[in-house]
Design a protein around this motif. Sequence first.
Motif, PDB file in Angstrom:
ATOM      1  N   ARG A 257       0.807  -1.221   0.000  1.00  0.00           N
ATOM      2  CA  ARG A 257       0.000   0.000   0.000  1.00  0.00           C
ATOM      3  C   ARG A 257       0.842   1.274   0.000  1.00  0.00           C
ATOM      4  O   ARG A 257       0.346   2.336  -0.349  1.00  0.00           O
TER       5      ARG A 257
ATOM      6  N   ALA B 142      -1.416   0.873  -5.918  1.00  0.00           N
ATOM      7  CA  ALA B 142      -2.866   0.953  -5.732  1.00  0.00           C
ATOM      8  C   ALA B 142      -3.570  -0.279  -6.268  1.00  0.00           C
ATOM      9  O   ALA B 142      -4.781  -0.298  -6.426  1.00  0.00           O
TER      10      ALA B 142
ATOM     11  N   ASN C 116     -11.482  -1.717 -10.755  1.00  0.00           N
ATOM     12  CA  ASN C 116     -10.238  -0.964 -10.852  1.00  0.00           C
ATOM     13  C   ASN C 116     -10.000  -0.477 -12.278  1.00  0.00           C
ATOM     14  O   ASN C 116      -9.541   0.646 -12.495  1.00  0.00           O
TER      15      ASN C 116
ATOM     16  N   LYS D 172      -8.823   7.723  -8.659  1.00  0.00           N
ATOM     17  CA  LYS D 172      -9.198   6.859  -7.542  1.00  0.00           C
ATOM     18  C   LYS D 172      -8.703   7.434  -6.213  1.00  0.00           C
ATOM     19  O   LYS D 172      -8.154   6.740  -5.361  1.00  0.00           O
ATOM     20  N   GLY D 173      -8.887   8.709  -6.049  1.00  0.00           N
ATOM     21  CA  GLY D 173      -8.445   9.339  -4.818  1.00  0.00           C
ATOM     22  C   GLY D 173      -8.922  10.768  -4.727  1.00  0.00           C
ATOM     23  O   GLY D 173      -9.905  11.157  -5.356  1.00  0.00           O
TER      24      GLY D 173
ATOM     25  N   LEU E 187      -4.073   8.879  -2.359  1.00  0.00           N
ATOM     26  CA  LEU E 187      -4.598   7.690  -3.017  1.00  0.00           C
ATOM     27  C   LEU E 187      -5.403   6.851  -2.033  1.00  0.00           C
ATOM     28  O   LEU E 187      -5.031   6.709  -0.865  1.00  0.00           O
TER      29      LEU E 187
ATOM     30  N   THR F 245      -7.684   3.048  -1.508  1.00  0.00           N
ATOM     31  CA  THR F 245      -7.954   1.719  -2.046  1.00  0.00           C
ATOM     32  C   THR F 245      -9.347   1.733  -2.673  1.00  0.00           C
ATOM     33  O   THR F 245     -10.123   2.684  -2.515  1.00  0.00           O
TER      34      THR F 245
END
Length: 229
Positions: free
Chosen positions: A67, A71, A118, A143-144, A153, A155
């Motif tokens: 992590r 990502a 994703n 995605k953040g 960022l 998950t």
Amino acid sequence: MNKILIIDDDKSLLELLQNCIHDLYEVDTAWNGKQGLDMLSQTKYDLVLLDVMLPGENGFEVLGKIRKQYAVPVIMLTAKNSPSDKVSGLEIGADDYVTKPFNMEELLARAASQIRRNTTLKNGVLPQEKLCFDKITIIPQMKGILKENKEVLLTGKEFDLLYFLASSPKQAYTKKQIYKAVWKDDYVYDDNNIMALVSKIRKKIEDDPENPSIIQTVRGVGYRFGGGQ
């Protein structure tokens, strides 16, 4: 074809997984965390299946290192079924959790869901709408979020939960509503997973995670998005 990395010291399980999914995905395997991390540094993967009980560094420790740099979606595999293990994985950044022995069809469905989700986010397909608030800007394509012009960022599950709440600011949602929207599954009173995920997000985006202003707790109900106001 999408690429999957499986990190597990059970060689018979690795062989079984390879035989079952090689027609669907390109599969690489690693027997320990160090080998898995080395492979991640050299190859771009669409999903990681990560065992908790590994020799040397355990799966949680390996996940923490993943992590910090990647990502990529991670599904934890474990023979343990305790809520504390699931919470630990989610707090570190796991996207999903499967308990051994597992049903192969279920594992494949969960893997496909993570890869599809994703890929959708990376391609900026849906959701597309950028959400702007006082302290943060939520950008689906990355995605953040941006907080004070710095990228944060998240998950997959973290982003899903944050975006769900932020899409209706000030609206209080029950844990059942949140679970069904984020996990896409029937609610089974799995409050530990929700609370762990909220805690993880708060540590990333709140000025003071102990006194949150962005994701607020609504006592007796669940959570709402306050936007930092």
